[in-house]
Design a protein around this motif. Structure first.
Motif, mmCIF file in Angstrom:
data_model
loop_
_atom_site.group_PDB
_atom_site.id
_atom_site.type_symbol
_atom_site.label_atom_id
_atom_site.label_comp_id
_atom_site.label_asym_id
_atom_site.label_seq_id
_atom_site.Cartn_x
_atom_site.Cartn_y
_atom_site.Cartn_z
ATOM 1 N N PRO A 4 5.352 -5.597 -48.724
ATOM 2 C CA PRO A 4 4.642 -6.030 -48.062
ATOM 3 C C PRO A 4 4.564 -6.894 -46.867
ATOM 4 C CG PRO A 4 5.311 -7.450 -49.942
ATOM 5 C CD PRO A 4 6.406 -6.260 -49.871
ATOM 6 N N VAL A 5 3.467 -7.166 -45.622
ATOM 7 C CA VAL A 5 3.846 -7.423 -45.118
ATOM 8 C C VAL A 5 2.983 -9.242 -44.911
ATOM 9 C CG1 VAL A 5 3.597 -5.917 -42.949
ATOM 10 C CG2 VAL A 5 1.201 -6.396 -43.854
ATOM 11 N N ASP A 6 2.045 -9.123 -46.042
ATOM 12 C CA ASP A 6 0.988 -10.200 -45.751
ATOM 13 C C ASP A 6 1.425 -10.937 -46.890
ATOM 14 O OD1 ASP A 6 0.147 -8.044 -48.197
ATOM 15 O OD2 ASP A 6 -1.482 -8.904 -48.284
ATOM 16 N N MET A 7 2.408 -11.028 -47.155
ATOM 17 C CA MET A 7 2.888 -11.624 -48.558
ATOM 18 C C MET A 7 4.287 -12.897 -47.637
ATOM 19 S SD MET A 7 4.501 -10.848 -51.787
ATOM 20 C CE MET A 7 6.136 -11.321 -52.788
ATOM 21 N N ARG A 8 3.993 -13.550 -47.646
ATOM 22 C CA ARG A 8 5.541 -15.015 -46.748
ATOM 23 C C ARG A 8 6.325 -14.588 -47.860
ATOM 24 N NH1 ARG A 8 6.777 -12.727 -42.941
ATOM 25 N NH2 ARG A 8 8.245 -14.727 -42.401
#
Length: 56
Positions: free
Chosen positions: A28-32
Motif C-alpha cells: 500500500p502506498v498511502d500507508m506509512r
C-alpha cells in the motif's frame, strides 16, 4: 495411494498459487509504517520492508 498423490499435488498448487498472488500484490502506498513498528517484525520477506530498503 492415488488420493494421497492428488492431495499433495493440490496442496503444492495452492501454495504456489497463493505465493505468486502475494508476490504480485503491491504494498500500500498511502500507508506509512513507522520504523519502530517495522523493526519489531523479523519477517524479512515483508513487502513493506523491501520497499523501505529500496527507498533508502
Amino acid at each position: 495411494m492415488i488420493p494421497a498423490v492428488v492431495f499433495v499435488t493440490v496442496m503444492v498448487v495452492l501454495f504456489l498459487g497463493t505465493f505468486m498472488l502475494n508476490k504480485n500484490t503491491p504494498a500500500p502506498v498511502d500507508m506509512r509504517i513507522s520504523d519502530a513498528r517495522c523493526s519489531a517484525c523479523s519477517n524479512y520477506g515483508c513487502a513493506l520492508k523491501q520497499e523501505e530498503a529500496e527507498e533508502s
